[in-house]
Design an enzyme around this catalytic site. Structure first.
Site, PDB file in Angstrom:
ATOM      1  CD  GLU A 283      -2.910   1.167   0.290  1.00 19.12           C
ATOM      2  OE1 GLU A 283      -3.802   0.312   0.362  1.00 19.12           O
ATOM      3  OE2 GLU A 283      -2.871   2.015  -0.612  1.00 19.12           O
ATOM      4  CG  ASP A 287      -1.123   4.668  -0.964  1.00 14.13           C
ATOM      5  OD1 ASP A 287      -1.701   4.114  -1.916  1.00 14.13           O
ATOM      6  OD2 ASP A 287      -1.486   4.537   0.217  1.00 14.13           O
ATOM      7  CB  SER A 480      -5.485   1.375  -2.605  1.00 12.78           C
ATOM      8  OG  SER A 480      -5.745   1.105  -1.327  1.00 12.78           O
TER       9      SER A 480
END
Ligand SMILES: *[C@@H]1O[C@H](CO)[C@@H](O)[C@H](O)[C@H]1NC(C)=O
Ligand SMILES: *[C@@H]1O[C@H](CO)[C@@H](O)[C@H](O)[C@H]1NC(C)=O
Ligand SMILES: *[C@@H]1O[C@H](CO)[C@@H](O)[C@H](O)[C@H]1NC(C)=O
Length: 561
Positions: A283, A287, A480
């Site tokens: 993640e 990001d 996400s």
């Protein structure tokens, strides 16, 4: 950065003082039983020291909400005139009566407090279970979260003196059982990282199988031109032990944005957060890679929130208070983590939502992923009624859903969307949401709250994103992925605005809903869950993909660029 005012009183002295709650006690918050998934273990040990937070009633939250809308609604005389830190704090700080009432009550019980938010609306106190149970008429008890075996000390109800009503908003953690922060990315497979060209123009069909930075540029018309404004900050949240790797970022850039090779991000640590470069998280890498690689040369700050947060919402309170303490403040803030709304008590959800409103008032665009479980919430699960997610249900954030495919984009099946049970539908989306509700008639009646705030607000690609992890390529799906991509577009627009001496876009939703033509409508796909097909994407707004996916050139015109 945070103001700390410590009243002198030692823990040793207060553990022998016997608190006198004072006057007429009223039950302030209660629940009948712990949520499913938690088992009663035993009464908490009387000498256990609790770290409690007290939220004081802000003196003028309605005034703050009005200001947010004024400065964020195109056409309003105050549009773009964001508030200073001090102006926001003046609205949010407790009144002097509230401040005195709560502090006098604590002092008269020999309880020390610390101010833990910039506006002074949060106090931190330590007291033993014995003291708390007397002071708050509570029964602090140890419960076990069955899935993780983690134990937690909570009470099913607590009381405060009647004289504090209207001054003390709530005490936390008491009736809140929060264990379910989820990230909204899932890994599909590993692939070879090979080099690709940065292409302008339409996205090729290969983007369906491997979505690269060039796919985002082609699909939405995002320029590759380097941003120029050093004061323009894009902040990226990191939670639950996810670290972002500079080496993996460099690998992605060298292969897919060679013109940006050498671009990095800065890292801030909060709550004993770590920065373990040998242990990159999917993640965190996603990001940081899809901000740095899309928002060409916009300064990116990764905020790693550690597990030593005492806020009992996984650091969500701490990170927002950290940002509110900043001066200047990042103009864009993106988070790919969230909760199912029912897992947070209203008191905490409302407090966080008001904190996001404060960021909006200061000129920050606050973006959250809508979740990956379709209508069943942040992750796929069994359910009868649809489960809204938080913070997406907060009217002061911009919630981002996911699409898949190019030519045409369709809704990603996992894109969470629906209606909050906590927050009513805000005026800015009245027309768009009413029109969708009229289209579906009685479908799913009883499964969702038609008066609630509808989400997501918009959507962007979120399938088969190629990222680098531990020196390898990986394909990742999730809202996400859509969220940092969307945040990057906003930060590139902010770069151009700031370069012209204009203010940042700030809270985006009034602008989004008044300019639907700046988005490509997504007209097919559904978000199944709870044994239903879920909602259908459709022209106009839908609780699957919002108003659609961004068109950079149209957004530029909307922003007056
Ligand atoms: C990149 O573009 C060049 C020139 O258009 C082409 O020769 C080369 O094969 C392309 N590389 C890849 C990996 O697509
Ligand atoms: C968390 O706090 C405890 C107690 O202060 C400390 O022992 C521990 O090392 C901290 N954890 C991290 C990751 O810093
Ligand atoms: C539906 O949403 C409203 C806010 O719009 C809320 O006040 C109400 O309690 C919700 N109903 C249920 C059953 O949750």
């Amino acid at each position: 950065m945070l103001k700390l005012s410590v009243l002198l009183a030692s823990l040793a002295s207060l553990s022998c003082a016997s608190p006198h709650p004072g006057g007429n006690m009223h039950v302030h918050e209660r629940r009948d039983s712990p949520p499913t998934g938690f088992a009663h273990v035993s009464p908490a040990s009387a000498d256990l020291v609790l770290d409690l937070r007290l939220a004081l009633v802000p003196n003028n939250m309605d005034g703050l909400h009005r200001k947010v809308y004024d400065v964020s609604t195109p056409g309003n005389a105050a549009y773009g005139q964001h508030l200073s830190k001090e102006e926001v704090e003046a609205l949010v700080a407790p009144s002097s009566e509230s401040d005195a009432a709560v502090k006098d009550w604590l002092s008269s019980n020999n309880i020390a407090y610390q101010t833990t938010s910039p506006a002074g609306d949060w106090l931190n106190v330590k007291m033993t279970v014995r003291q708390a149970n007397t002071l708050l008429g509570s029964q602090f008890t140890t419960y076990k979260h069955l899935e993780t075996d983690r134990e937690t000390v909570r009470t099913l109800s607590y009381s405060i003196p009647a004289s504090l009503k209207g001054h003390l908003d709530f005490v936390h953690p008491t009736v809140a059982f929060v264990f379910f922060l989820v990230l909204a990315a899932f890994v599909l497979s590993y692939v070879e990282v090979r080099s690709g060209n940065v292409t302008a123009g339409a996205a090729p069909a290969s983007c369906n199988d491997e979505f690269l930075p060039s796919c985002a540029q082609g699909l939405y018309g995002i320029p590759a031109t380097a941003a120029t404004q050093k004061s323009n900050q894009l902040a990226v949240s990191g939670f639950i032990g996810e670290y972002a790797s500079q080496a993996d970022l460099e690998l992605l850039l060298e292969n897919f944005r060679p013109d940006l090779a050498g671009s990095t991000f800065s890292t801030s640590l909060l709550d004993d957060g770590q920065n373990d470069q040998s242990n990159p998280g999917i993640e965190a890498n996603l990001d940081t890679q899809y901000t740095v690689a899309i928002a060409s040369r916009v300064p990116v700050q990764f905020i790693s929130v550690g597990e030593n947060n005492s806020d009992d919402v996984d650091g969500f309170l701490d990170i927002v208070n950290f940002l509110l303490g900043e001066k200047p403040i990042p103009q864009t803030f993106t988070t790919s983590y969230g909760f199912n709304e029912p897992d947070l008590p209203f008191s905490i959800a409302n407090n966080l939502c008001n904190a996001y409103a404060q960021l909006g008032a200061r000129g920050t665009s606050v973006l959250f992923s809508s979740g990956d479980g379709g209508v069943s919430g942040s992750q796929s699960q069994s359910c009868t009624a649809f489960i809204p997610t938080f913070p997406s249900g907060c009217p002061f954030v911009t919630s981002v859903g996911a699409t898949q495919n190019v030519n045409p984009e369709i809704a990603a099946y996992f894109s969470s969307g629906g209606f909050s049970n906590y927050f009513a539908r805000p005026a800015y989306q009245n027309a768009a949401v009413s029109s969708y509700l009229a289209k579906i008639g009685a479908e799913y009646q009883g499964k969702f709250n038609a008066t609630g705030r509808g989400f997501p607000d918009l959507s962007a690609a979120g399938v088969n994103f190629l990222i680098a992890v531990g020196g390898q390529g990986g394909l990742v799906d999730g809202t996400s992925a859509s969220t940092p991509l969307t945040a990057s577009i906003i930060s590139l627009l902010n770069d151009q605005l700031i370069a012209r001496g204009r203010s940042s876009l700030g809270f985006l939703n009034p602008l989004i809903y008044s300019n639907p033509h700046a988005f490509t409508p997504i007209t097919s796909g559904t978000n199944p869950g709870c044994n239903t097909q879920g909602f259908s994407a459709s022209a106009g707004w839908s609780p699957v993909t919002g108003v659609g996916s961004p068109i950079f050139s149209a957004l530029k015109r909307v922003a007056g660029l």
